[in-house]
Design a protein around this motif. Structure first.
Motif, PDB file in Angstrom:
ATOM      1  N   ALA A 293      -8.639   1.625  -6.124  1.00  0.00           N
ATOM      2  CA  ALA A 293      -7.553   0.641  -6.183  1.00  0.00           C
ATOM      3  C   ALA A 293      -6.759   0.647  -4.882  1.00  0.00           C
ATOM      4  O   ALA A 293      -6.475  -0.413  -4.312  1.00  0.00           O
ATOM      5  CB  ALA A 293      -6.641   0.932  -7.378  1.00  0.00           C
ATOM      6  N   LEU A 294      -6.416   1.821  -4.402  1.00  0.00           N
ATOM      7  CA  LEU A 294      -5.621   1.918  -3.184  1.00  0.00           C
ATOM      8  C   LEU A 294      -6.384   1.370  -1.976  1.00  0.00           C
ATOM      9  O   LEU A 294      -5.801   0.671  -1.138  1.00  0.00           O
ATOM     10  CB  LEU A 294      -5.202   3.371  -2.944  1.00  0.00           C
ATOM     11  CG  LEU A 294      -4.054   3.597  -1.982  1.00  0.00           C
ATOM     12  CD1 LEU A 294      -2.799   2.836  -2.424  1.00  0.00           C
ATOM     13  CD2 LEU A 294      -3.733   5.077  -1.887  1.00  0.00           C
TER      14      LEU A 294
ATOM     15  N   LEU B 177      -0.002  -9.443  -4.785  1.00  0.00           N
ATOM     16  CA  LEU B 177      -0.529  -8.080  -4.684  1.00  0.00           C
ATOM     17  C   LEU B 177       0.435  -7.002  -5.205  1.00  0.00           C
ATOM     18  O   LEU B 177      -0.004  -6.081  -5.910  1.00  0.00           O
ATOM     19  CB  LEU B 177      -0.956  -7.784  -3.239  1.00  0.00           C
ATOM     20  CG  LEU B 177      -1.822  -6.546  -3.008  1.00  0.00           C
ATOM     21  CD1 LEU B 177      -3.093  -6.588  -3.850  1.00  0.00           C
ATOM     22  CD2 LEU B 177      -2.164  -6.421  -1.530  1.00  0.00           C
ATOM     23  N   PRO B 178       1.746  -7.101  -4.937  1.00  0.00           N
ATOM     24  CA  PRO B 178       2.650  -6.070  -5.482  1.00  0.00           C
ATOM     25  C   PRO B 178       2.639  -6.026  -7.010  1.00  0.00           C
ATOM     26  O   PRO B 178       2.735  -4.945  -7.605  1.00  0.00           O
ATOM     27  CB  PRO B 178       4.032  -6.479  -4.973  1.00  0.00           C
ATOM     28  CG  PRO B 178       3.789  -7.415  -3.849  1.00  0.00           C
ATOM     29  CD  PRO B 178       2.464  -8.049  -4.091  1.00  0.00           C
ATOM     30  N   TYR B 179       2.501  -7.174  -7.630  1.00  0.00           N
ATOM     31  CA  TYR B 179       2.481  -7.221  -9.098  1.00  0.00           C
ATOM     32  C   TYR B 179       1.209  -6.601  -9.657  1.00  0.00           C
ATOM     33  O   TYR B 179       1.246  -5.869 -10.653  1.00  0.00           O
ATOM     34  CB  TYR B 179       2.644  -8.660  -9.586  1.00  0.00           C
ATOM     35  CG  TYR B 179       3.962  -9.258  -9.173  1.00  0.00           C
ATOM     36  CD1 TYR B 179       5.148  -8.875  -9.796  1.00  0.00           C
ATOM     37  CD2 TYR B 179       4.034 -10.172  -8.131  1.00  0.00           C
ATOM     38  CE1 TYR B 179       6.370  -9.396  -9.406  1.00  0.00           C
ATOM     39  CE2 TYR B 179       5.247 -10.708  -7.729  1.00  0.00           C
ATOM     40  CZ  TYR B 179       6.410 -10.313  -8.370  1.00  0.00           C
ATOM     41  OH  TYR B 179       7.615 -10.825  -7.977  1.00  0.00           O
ATOM     42  N   ILE B 180       0.095  -6.886  -9.018  1.00  0.00           N
ATOM     43  CA  ILE B 180      -1.177  -6.296  -9.447  1.00  0.00           C
ATOM     44  C   ILE B 180      -1.114  -4.771  -9.301  1.00  0.00           C
ATOM     45  O   ILE B 180      -1.531  -4.037 -10.204  1.00  0.00           O
ATOM     46  CB  ILE B 180      -2.355  -6.876  -8.630  1.00  0.00           C
ATOM     47  CG1 ILE B 180      -2.490  -8.384  -8.853  1.00  0.00           C
ATOM     48  CG2 ILE B 180      -3.658  -6.144  -8.948  1.00  0.00           C
ATOM     49  CD1 ILE B 180      -2.764  -8.788 -10.282  1.00  0.00           C
ATOM     50  N   ALA B 181      -0.591  -4.314  -8.176  1.00  0.00           N
ATOM     51  CA  ALA B 181      -0.472  -2.858  -7.957  1.00  0.00           C
ATOM     52  C   ALA B 181       0.432  -2.231  -9.013  1.00  0.00           C
ATOM     53  O   ALA B 181       0.111  -1.167  -9.559  1.00  0.00           O
ATOM     54  CB  ALA B 181       0.068  -2.595  -6.551  1.00  0.00           C
ATOM     55  N   GLY B 182       1.542  -2.879  -9.314  1.00  0.00           N
ATOM     56  CA  GLY B 182       2.463  -2.360 -10.327  1.00  0.00           C
ATOM     57  C   GLY B 182       1.849  -2.310 -11.709  1.00  0.00           C
ATOM     58  O   GLY B 182       2.004  -1.319 -12.441  1.00  0.00           O
ATOM     59  N   VAL B 183       1.140  -3.358 -12.068  1.00  0.00           N
ATOM     60  CA  VAL B 183       0.478  -3.394 -13.374  1.00  0.00           C
ATOM     61  C   VAL B 183      -0.602  -2.313 -13.446  1.00  0.00           C
ATOM     62  O   VAL B 183      -0.773  -1.660 -14.476  1.00  0.00           O
ATOM     63  CB  VAL B 183      -0.107  -4.797 -13.665  1.00  0.00           C
ATOM     64  CG1 VAL B 183      -1.039  -4.780 -14.865  1.00  0.00           C
ATOM     65  CG2 VAL B 183       1.024  -5.799 -13.882  1.00  0.00           C
TER      66      VAL B 183
ATOM     67  N   THR C 162       0.830  -1.205   0.000  1.00  0.00           N
ATOM     68  CA  THR C 162       0.000   0.000   0.000  1.00  0.00           C
ATOM     69  C   THR C 162       0.867   1.257   0.000  1.00  0.00           C
ATOM     70  O   THR C 162       0.598   2.208  -0.742  1.00  0.00           O
ATOM     71  CB  THR C 162      -0.945  -0.002   1.214  1.00  0.00           C
ATOM     72  OG1 THR C 162      -1.739  -1.188   1.178  1.00  0.00           O
ATOM     73  CG2 THR C 162      -1.845   1.216   1.221  1.00  0.00           C
ATOM     74  N   LEU C 163       1.917   1.258   0.835  1.00  0.00           N
ATOM     75  CA  LEU C 163       2.805   2.418   0.898  1.00  0.00           C
ATOM     76  C   LEU C 163       3.500   2.670  -0.434  1.00  0.00           C
ATOM     77  O   LEU C 163       3.562   3.809  -0.909  1.00  0.00           O
ATOM     78  CB  LEU C 163       3.842   2.224   2.007  1.00  0.00           C
ATOM     79  CG  LEU C 163       3.311   2.339   3.433  1.00  0.00           C
ATOM     80  CD1 LEU C 163       4.385   1.897   4.430  1.00  0.00           C
ATOM     81  CD2 LEU C 163       2.869   3.757   3.727  1.00  0.00           C
ATOM     82  N   CYS C 164       4.015   1.622  -1.043  1.00  0.00           N
ATOM     83  CA  CYS C 164       4.697   1.780  -2.338  1.00  0.00           C
ATOM     84  C   CYS C 164       3.721   2.208  -3.420  1.00  0.00           C
ATOM     85  O   CYS C 164       4.054   3.042  -4.273  1.00  0.00           O
ATOM     86  CB  CYS C 164       5.394   0.479  -2.728  1.00  0.00           C
ATOM     87  SG  CYS C 164       6.854   0.135  -1.728  1.00  0.00           S
ATOM     88  N   THR C 165       2.514   1.655  -3.385  1.00  0.00           N
ATOM     89  CA  THR C 165       1.509   2.031  -4.381  1.00  0.00           C
ATOM     90  C   THR C 165       1.088   3.482  -4.193  1.00  0.00           C
ATOM     91  O   THR C 165       0.942   4.225  -5.172  1.00  0.00           O
ATOM     92  CB  THR C 165       0.283   1.100  -4.291  1.00  0.00           C
ATOM     93  OG1 THR C 165       0.710  -0.262  -4.418  1.00  0.00           O
ATOM     94  CG2 THR C 165      -0.729   1.407  -5.383  1.00  0.00           C
ATOM     95  N   ALA C 166       0.904   3.902  -2.952  1.00  0.00           N
ATOM     96  CA  ALA C 166       0.543   5.299  -2.690  1.00  0.00           C
ATOM     97  C   ALA C 166       1.656   6.244  -3.146  1.00  0.00           C
ATOM     98  O   ALA C 166       1.386   7.306  -3.708  1.00  0.00           O
ATOM     99  CB  ALA C 166       0.241   5.497  -1.203  1.00  0.00           C
ATOM    100  N   ALA C 167       2.904   5.856  -2.915  1.00  0.00           N
ATOM    101  CA  ALA C 167       4.035   6.682  -3.358  1.00  0.00           C
ATOM    102  C   ALA C 167       4.063   6.782  -4.881  1.00  0.00           C
ATOM    103  O   ALA C 167       4.243   7.874  -5.440  1.00  0.00           O
ATOM    104  CB  ALA C 167       5.347   6.099  -2.838  1.00  0.00           C
ATOM    105  N   ALA C 168       3.874   5.652  -5.552  1.00  0.00           N
ATOM    106  CA  ALA C 168       3.844   5.656  -7.022  1.00  0.00           C
ATOM    107  C   ALA C 168       2.678   6.503  -7.522  1.00  0.00           C
ATOM    108  O   ALA C 168       2.812   7.246  -8.501  1.00  0.00           O
ATOM    109  CB  ALA C 168       3.747   4.228  -7.552  1.00  0.00           C
ATOM    110  N   ALA C 169       1.540   6.406  -6.845  1.00  0.00           N
ATOM    111  CA  ALA C 169       0.364   7.186  -7.240  1.00  0.00           C
ATOM    112  C   ALA C 169       0.618   8.683  -7.083  1.00  0.00           C
ATOM    113  O   ALA C 169       0.208   9.482  -7.932  1.00  0.00           O
ATOM    114  CB  ALA C 169      -0.852   6.765  -6.410  1.00  0.00           C
ATOM    115  N   ALA C 170       1.293   9.068  -6.016  1.00  0.00           N
ATOM    116  CA  ALA C 170       1.596  10.486  -5.806  1.00  0.00           C
ATOM    117  C   ALA C 170       2.515  11.016  -6.904  1.00  0.00           C
ATOM    118  O   ALA C 170       2.304  12.116  -7.434  1.00  0.00           O
ATOM    119  CB  ALA C 170       2.231  10.689  -4.430  1.00  0.00           C
ATOM    120  N   ILE C 171       3.514  10.231  -7.261  1.00  0.00           N
ATOM    121  CA  ILE C 171       4.426  10.635  -8.334  1.00  0.00           C
ATOM    122  C   ILE C 171       3.683  10.710  -9.662  1.00  0.00           C
ATOM    123  O   ILE C 171       3.865  11.654 -10.439  1.00  0.00           O
ATOM    124  CB  ILE C 171       5.630   9.676  -8.407  1.00  0.00           C
ATOM    125  CG1 ILE C 171       6.490   9.851  -7.153  1.00  0.00           C
ATOM    126  CG2 ILE C 171       6.448   9.906  -9.678  1.00  0.00           C
ATOM    127  CD1 ILE C 171       7.506   8.752  -6.931  1.00  0.00           C
TER     128      ILE C 171
END
Length: 130
Positions: A60-61, A77-83, A6-15
Motif C-alpha cells: 500500500a505504501l 489519495l489521502p482518503y484512500i490511505a486513511g480508509v 506518503t509521509l502521513c500514511t507512513a507515520a500512521a503505519a508506524a503508530i
C-alpha cells in the motif's frame, strides 16, 4: 512539501505497527507465552493480525508513494490511505476472539479493494492513460 500523503500514511503505519506490537505483548504476558505462540489461540490471533499488517502495508505504501510521485491522486489519495489504515485497525480488532468479528472481513475487503484500486491507478499512470 514532498509526498505529504506518503509521509502521513507512513507515520500512521508506524503508530499502528507499534499498537499491534503492544497488543501481542499484552496477550503474551496474560497467557504466559514468552517465545513463539505456544499453541495459544489468543497469541496466534494477535501475532497474525500483526504479521498480516506487516505483509500488506509495504504494498500500500509503495503504491501510494508511486502515485503521489507521479503527481496523481492529490484529491482522493489521502482518503484512500486513511480508509486503508482504518481497515487495518478493523482487521486487528476482528482477529480477536469474541470481539468485533466482522472487523476481520471488513479490514480484508478494504485491503483488497485498496490494492485493486491503487494497482489499477498505477498501471493507468504508467501507461499514460491518466
Amino acid at each position: 512539501m514532498i509526498l505529504p500523503v506518503t509521509l502521513c500514511t507512513a507515520a500512521a503505519a508506524a503508530i499502528l505497527a507499534l499498537w499491534l506490537m503492544i497488543r501481542v505483548g499484552q496477550v503474551r504476558g496474560s497467557e504466559g507465552v514468552s517465545v513463539g505462540d505456544g499453541g495459544n489461540d489468543k497469541v496466534i490471533r494477535r501475532m497474525r493480525a500483526h504479521a498480516n499488517f506487516v505483509e500488506t502495508m509495504p504494498f500500500a505504501l509503495a503504491l501510494i508513494a508511486a502515485i503521489e510521485i507521479a503527481g496523481k491522486g492529490a484529491v482522493w489519495l489521502p482518503y484512500i490511505a486513511g480508509v486503508f489504515i482504518l481497515g487495518r485497525i478493523a482487521h486487528a480488532f476482528g482477529m480477536d476472539e469474541n470481539a468485533f468479528a466482522k472487523g476481520r472481513l471488513i479490514g480484508t475487503l478494504i485491503t483488497m479493494l485498496t490494492f485493486l484500486g491503487l494497482a489499477t491507478v498505477a498501471v493507468l499512470v504508467a501507461t499514460g492513460t491518466v
